[in-house]
Design an enzyme around this catalytic site. Structure first.
Site, PDB file in Angstrom:
ATOM      1  N   LYS A   1     -11.047  -2.346  -7.622  1.00  0.00           N
ATOM      2  CA  LYS A   1      -9.942  -2.325  -8.591  1.00  0.00           C
ATOM      3  C   LYS A   1     -10.459  -2.888  -9.899  1.00  0.00           C
ATOM      4  O   LYS A   1     -10.871  -4.043  -9.961  1.00  0.00           O
ATOM      5  CB  LYS A   1      -8.780  -3.191  -8.097  1.00  0.00           C
ATOM      6  CG  LYS A   1      -7.993  -2.604  -6.956  1.00  0.00           C
ATOM      7  CD  LYS A   1      -6.650  -3.319  -6.816  1.00  0.00           C
ATOM      8  CE  LYS A   1      -5.802  -2.655  -5.750  1.00  0.00           C
ATOM      9  NZ  LYS A   1      -4.478  -3.305  -5.626  1.00  0.00           N
TER      10      LYS A   1
ATOM     11  N   ASP B   1       6.197  -7.475  -6.600  1.00  0.00           N
ATOM     12  CA  ASP B   1       6.119  -6.018  -6.461  1.00  0.00           C
ATOM     13  C   ASP B   1       5.896  -5.582  -5.017  1.00  0.00           C
ATOM     14  O   ASP B   1       5.369  -4.509  -4.768  1.00  0.00           O
ATOM     15  CB  ASP B   1       4.958  -5.516  -7.346  1.00  0.00           C
ATOM     16  CG  ASP B   1       5.012  -4.018  -7.598  1.00  0.00           C
ATOM     17  OD1 ASP B   1       6.125  -3.470  -7.645  1.00  0.00           O
ATOM     18  OD2 ASP B   1       3.944  -3.397  -7.732  1.00  0.00           O
TER      19      ASP B   1
END
Ligand code: NAG
Ligand code: NAG
Ligand code: NAG
Length: 415
Positions: A150, A312
């Site tokens: 990432k 989230d």
């Protein structure tokens, strides 16, 4: 006779005016209160929790005298490396650690070697990872180990404004999450390290065609945009002046997790609230649907997410019925804000696993921050503001348990 009557009439008129005015006044006040209550049951609980913070702070100011062998062992193992000639044996060992209670073994003397290999092993294949909504690469390291990369989008001191789920992934949040899982004694995140890679020299020569199709030169830098929901050619990640992109390498444990919808999922629509945000008794309905063990896992998860401010977790992964902490990239957005509603599972259910509570208490008096500060690479990854914020949020968690206690509701579970 006449003056008496006049007095009577004027009294009557005054009385009528008084009644109308007070009526109007009370109706205005009442309707205001009612709409406030209707709109903000959640925020009145959160206010009460915040009021507790200064009242309990002194209880947690002092360091407890504990034998913290667990974290000391974890930190010691993180930092001790022996170089393995045969990488596939090392990956095999790392995979053997995975079970429903852990994704890594913090007692293993080979922990540091695995992390070192994640940081340094040659990349033998590079592809796009199409899972999720943000740019990710799927890399294969020598010895045939798949990892997820990432990339870094923001400098570590960038403050993300807006709702709790705003912005792109923060790679350093993934790494802090890994460290925190070890300190909390819940090794349920995948192994994660920081790594700098050269797109041009390490990725392009081993990239699949579909990945190569998303790599291009902009000015003199090599850039990549990948393939995903938010991936756009105009919005790539590019090599820096040293020809490197920085990011998180996440060990891919290669097991099939079950994906579950979170009962505390947000609506992701401005102005539209989810049921849990408007109903104080929401936990009752969750208890009807989930086992106590699952619920306690989700409450542990909310404590973990609150510390890093990951708001989230709309879905969560399970392995053999245990909740796993995958995808922690939405933490550390804004060190000046504490979104208390991430703690809704805790303050709505007022239940907490006993060993979680014990561990949280042990970390008082500044110990949590102190432990984080000695983690590998921490100064490149997390600002002092974020570390202070984690420490401040721990106090808010104590205050939340105190709030539950004053409602005579806290239930410590041994499950
Ligand atoms: C943890 O405790 C064990 C057994 O008491 C000891 O051998 C070991 O050295 C300790 N580890 C650390 C890092 O202090
Ligand atoms: C590494 O060890 C495995 C057995 O565990 C063996 O099959 C493989 O050939 C070894 N690789 C190298 C490069 O020696
Ligand atoms: C973790 O590592 C320690 C130390 O090598 C070992 O004793 C233990 O069995 C390992 N546990 C698991 C589940 O792999």
């Amino acid at each position: 006779m006449i003056p008496k009557r006049r007095v009577l009439i004027s009294t009557l008129i005054l009385l009528v005016i008084f009644v109308i005015l007070t009526n109007y006044y009370f109706m205005a006040i009442l309707s205001r209160n009612e709409s406030e209550v209707r709109k903000f049951t959640k925020s009145t609980i959160e206010e009460k929790i915040l009021q507790k913070v200064p009242l309990i702070a002194h209880n947690y100011r002092n360091r407890r005298i504990i034998n913290d062998n667990l974290t000391d062992t974890f930190i010691h193992n993180l930092k001790s490396t022996t170089v393995f000639k045969n990488k596939s044996n090392l990956w095999k060992e790392a995979k053997s650690w995975v079970s429903k209670t852990q994704l890594y073994n913090y007692s293993s003397p080979h922990l540091g070697s695995v992390l070192f290999a994640l940081k340094s092993a040659k990349i033998i294949k590079a592809d796009i990872d199409i899972r999720g909504t943000q740019l990710k690469l799927l890399l294969t390291l020598e010895g045939n180990q798949n990892v997820i990369f990432k990339p870094k989008w923001y400098p570590i001191d960038k403050i993300i404004e807006g709702p709790v789920y705003a912005g792109k992934d923060r790679y350093f949040s993934e790494i802090l999450a890994f460290y925190l899982s070890g300190i909390l004694g819940k090794p349920l995140t995948p192994l994660t390290v920081e790594r700098k890679v050269s797109l041009k020299n390490e990725i392009v020569p081993v990239a699949t065609t579909r990945l190569l199709n998303t790599i291009y030169k902009r000015r003199s830098a090599t850039c990549v945009y990948g393939k995903c929901f938010y991936c756009k050619r105009e919005d790539p990640v590019c090599e820096n002046e040293n020809g490197m992109i920085t990011g998180a390498i996440i060990f891919n444990v290669d097991v099939d997790f079950k994906v579950n919808r979170s009962p505390w999922q947000r609506t992701y629509k401005k102005g539209k609230k989810a049921v849990w945000e408007t109903n104080d008794d929401y936990c009752k309905s969750v208890k009807l649907k989930l086992s106590s063990r699952r619920l306690l896992n989700l409450i542990d998860t909310s404590v973990f997410d609150f510390l890093i401010q990951n708001g989230d977790r709309h879905h969560y992964e399970t392995l053999d019925d245990s909740v796993i902490l995958m995808d922690n990239g939405k933490g550390l957005g804004n060190p000046n804000i504490d979104h208390l509603d991430i703690l809704a599972p805790l303050y709505q259910c007022c239940m907490l696993r006993s060993n979680t509570w014990e561990r949280l208490e042990q970390l008082s008096g500044g110990l949590l921050k102190e432990k984080l500060k000695v983690m590998p690479d921490i100064n490149n990854l997390v600002t002092e503001e974020h570390l202070n914020a984690v420490e401040r949020r721990l106090l808010i968690i104590y205050a939340t348990v105190e709030y539950c206690r004053t409602r005579n509701k806290i239930e410590h579970s041994m499950l």
